[in-house]
Motif scaffolding. Structure first.
Motif, mmCIF file in Angstrom:
data_model
loop_
_atom_site.group_PDB
_atom_site.id
_atom_site.type_symbol
_atom_site.label_atom_id
_atom_site.label_comp_id
_atom_site.label_asym_id
_atom_site.label_seq_id
_atom_site.Cartn_x
_atom_site.Cartn_y
_atom_site.Cartn_z
ATOM 1 N N ALA A 13 -0.298 0.306 -10.310
ATOM 2 C CA ALA A 13 0.643 -0.510 -10.157
ATOM 3 C C ALA A 13 0.419 -1.676 -8.991
ATOM 4 C CB ALA A 13 1.990 0.175 -9.373
ATOM 5 N N GLY A 14 -0.947 -1.749 -8.831
ATOM 6 C CA GLY A 14 -1.485 -2.668 -7.921
ATOM 7 C C GLY A 14 -1.534 -2.553 -6.479
ATOM 8 N N TYR A 15 -1.116 -1.317 -5.944
ATOM 9 C CA TYR A 15 -0.966 -1.208 -4.478
ATOM 10 C C TYR A 15 -2.404 -0.589 -4.138
ATOM 11 C CZ TYR A 15 4.051 -0.855 -4.789
ATOM 12 O OH TYR A 15 5.463 -1.176 -5.010
ATOM 13 N N PHE A 16 -2.534 -0.811 -2.830
ATOM 14 C CA PHE A 16 -3.784 -0.096 -2.140
ATOM 15 C C PHE A 16 -3.269 1.319 -2.133
ATOM 16 C CE2 PHE A 16 -4.529 -4.267 0.040
ATOM 17 C CZ PHE A 16 -5.714 -4.527 -0.401
ATOM 18 N N ARG A 49 8.000 2.024 5.373
ATOM 19 C CA ARG A 49 9.058 2.971 4.928
ATOM 20 C C ARG A 49 8.373 4.233 4.836
ATOM 21 N NH1 ARG A 49 12.008 3.478 -0.695
ATOM 22 N NH2 ARG A 49 9.873 2.354 -1.111
ATOM 23 N N GLY A 50 8.923 5.455 5.327
ATOM 24 C CA GLY A 50 8.267 6.686 5.366
ATOM 25 C C GLY A 50 9.110 7.467 4.180
ATOM 26 N N LEU A 51 8.553 8.287 3.409
ATOM 27 C CA LEU A 51 9.332 9.042 2.672
ATOM 28 C C LEU A 51 8.713 10.603 2.556
ATOM 29 C CD1 LEU A 51 9.017 7.137 -0.775
ATOM 30 C CD2 LEU A 51 11.131 7.203 0.772
ATOM 31 N N LEU A 52 9.712 11.479 2.835
ATOM 32 C CA LEU A 52 9.212 12.800 3.086
ATOM 33 C C LEU A 52 9.188 13.433 1.573
ATOM 34 C CD1 LEU A 52 9.229 14.935 5.225
ATOM 35 C CD2 LEU A 52 11.712 15.498 4.726
ATOM 36 N N ALA A 97 0.851 -1.070 0.061
ATOM 37 C CA ALA A 97 -0.108 -0.077 -0.052
ATOM 38 C C ALA A 97 0.725 1.099 -0.061
ATOM 39 C CB ALA A 97 -0.926 0.109 1.159
ATOM 40 N N VAL A 98 0.310 2.426 -0.635
ATOM 41 C CA VAL A 98 0.681 3.806 -0.410
ATOM 42 C C VAL A 98 -0.182 4.380 0.398
ATOM 43 C CG1 VAL A 98 1.506 5.815 -1.523
ATOM 44 C CG2 VAL A 98 2.009 3.836 -2.369
ATOM 45 N N PHE A 99 0.503 4.788 1.589
ATOM 46 C CA PHE A 99 -0.423 5.627 2.591
ATOM 47 C C PHE A 99 0.163 7.288 2.335
ATOM 48 C CE2 PHE A 99 0.285 1.517 4.570
ATOM 49 C CZ PHE A 99 -0.942 1.241 5.097
ATOM 50 N N PHE A 100 -0.950 7.882 1.826
ATOM 51 C CA PHE A 100 -0.495 9.397 1.470
ATOM 52 C C PHE A 100 -0.967 10.242 2.645
ATOM 53 C CE2 PHE A 100 -1.370 7.844 -2.915
ATOM 54 C CZ PHE A 100 -0.322 8.395 -3.513
ATOM 55 N N ASP A 153 5.726 -5.319 3.861
ATOM 56 C CA ASP A 153 7.097 -5.233 3.002
ATOM 57 C C ASP A 153 6.611 -4.750 1.488
ATOM 58 O OD1 ASP A 153 9.470 -5.802 2.604
ATOM 59 O OD2 ASP A 153 9.072 -7.439 1.812
ATOM 60 N N GLY A 154 7.262 -3.615 1.286
ATOM 61 C CA GLY A 154 7.007 -2.901 0.098
ATOM 62 C C GLY A 154 5.942 -1.746 0.265
ATOM 63 N N SER A 155 5.289 -1.638 1.396
ATOM 64 C CA SER A 155 4.324 -0.591 1.611
ATOM 65 C C SER A 155 5.121 0.726 1.976
ATOM 66 C CB SER A 155 3.437 -0.911 2.582
ATOM 67 O OG SER A 155 2.451 -1.852 2.192
ATOM 68 N N LEU A 156 4.708 1.993 1.857
ATOM 69 C CA LEU A 156 5.203 3.080 2.202
ATOM 70 C C LEU A 156 4.309 4.050 2.395
ATOM 71 C CD1 LEU A 156 5.509 5.261 -0.615
ATOM 72 C CD2 LEU A 156 6.815 3.384 -1.278
ATOM 73 N N LEU A 157 4.642 5.128 3.205
ATOM 74 C CA LEU A 157 3.768 6.330 3.647
ATOM 75 C C LEU A 157 4.692 7.542 2.855
ATOM 76 C CD1 LEU A 157 2.038 7.602 6.612
ATOM 77 C CD2 LEU A 157 3.887 8.980 5.825
ATOM 78 N N ILE A 158 3.823 8.346 2.325
ATOM 79 C CA ILE A 158 4.503 9.601 1.585
ATOM 80 C C ILE A 158 3.765 10.890 2.668
ATOM 81 C CG2 ILE A 158 4.612 11.270 -0.157
ATOM 82 C CD1 ILE A 158 4.206 8.752 -1.841
ATOM 83 N N GLY A 159 4.538 11.551 3.406
ATOM 84 C CA GLY A 159 4.202 12.727 3.974
ATOM 85 C C GLY A 159 5.050 13.795 3.997
ATOM 86 N N ASP A 160 4.648 15.077 4.397
ATOM 87 C CA ASP A 160 5.557 16.266 4.344
ATOM 88 C C ASP A 160 5.986 16.816 5.513
ATOM 89 O OD1 ASP A 160 2.948 16.873 5.447
ATOM 90 O OD2 ASP A 160 2.922 18.985 4.695
ATOM 91 N N GLN A 161 5.913 16.114 6.799
ATOM 92 C CA GLN A 161 6.438 16.394 8.174
ATOM 93 C C GLN A 161 6.955 15.129 8.660
ATOM 94 O OE1 GLN A 161 5.467 19.336 9.596
ATOM 95 N NE2 GLN A 161 4.345 20.224 8.005
#
Length: 172
Positions: free
Chosen positions: A47-50, A152-155, A9-12, A131-139
């Motif tokens: 891409a098949g992600y949640f 995994r978290g990405l800024l 999943a991608v958590f926005f 495994d393979g999931s990530l969060l995209i955040g700005d803080q």
């Protein structure tokens, strides 16, 4: 024994990632998409992600707007995304704040980022492969929530979100 197939999943985060952070935003008329945001959600879908949204909404606790306003904005966002062939699998928000003026929301909640609760709740409701999931955040609190949930978290600070997602998911 049956097994449910899992997928990443991608958590926005919402404000500052999908839309420009206007401070306590609840009106569609003031909502401005980040460049490439709708396309980024569609890329995640293809891409098949949640695709999930996890957003702190302390404006509810502060008495600036109601939960129904948050839900209405999320319905509007879903319609806007559908218009470009994209969708969010679930919107999660936390209205709580320890210093709330609205008493029923005055509490410490593990769902409020940097707590992982919104992410872990979604991982219980959906067959998410951590495994393979990530969060995209700005803080930094977004990244802390991701770490606490074991993903995994990405800024994301600025730029085109679709380009960022392509690089993050290695779709290019």
């Amino acid at each position: 024994m049956t097994t449910t197939s899992t997928r990443p999943a991608v958590f926005f985060d919402r404000d500052g990632v999908l839309n420009h952070d206007a401070g306590y935003l609840f009106e569609a008329s003031k909502f401005k998409w980040i460049d490439g945001a709708r396309e980024a959600v569609r890329l995640v879908n293809e891409a098949g992600y949640f695709a999930f949204v996890v957003t702190n909404q302390s404006g509810v606790a502060r008495g600036f707007y109601e939960e129904s306003d948050v839900q209405a904005l999320h319905r509007w966002m879903a319609e806007e995304l559908a218009a470009v062939g994209a969708h969010i699998d679930a919107f999660e928000y936390c209205p709580d704040h320890p210093e709330a003026v609205v008493e029923r929301y005055r509490r410490d909640s593990d769902r409020r980022k940097p707590g992982p609760g919104m992410i872990t709740d979604l991982m219980k409701r959906f067959p998410v492969a951590a495994d393979g999931s990530l969060l995209i955040g700005d803080q930094e609190r977004d990244l802390e929530a991701a770490r606490a949930a074991g993903i995994r978290g990405l800024l994301f600070r600025n730029g085109n979100l679709a380009t960022f997602v392509c690089e993050a998911l290695k779709l290019a």
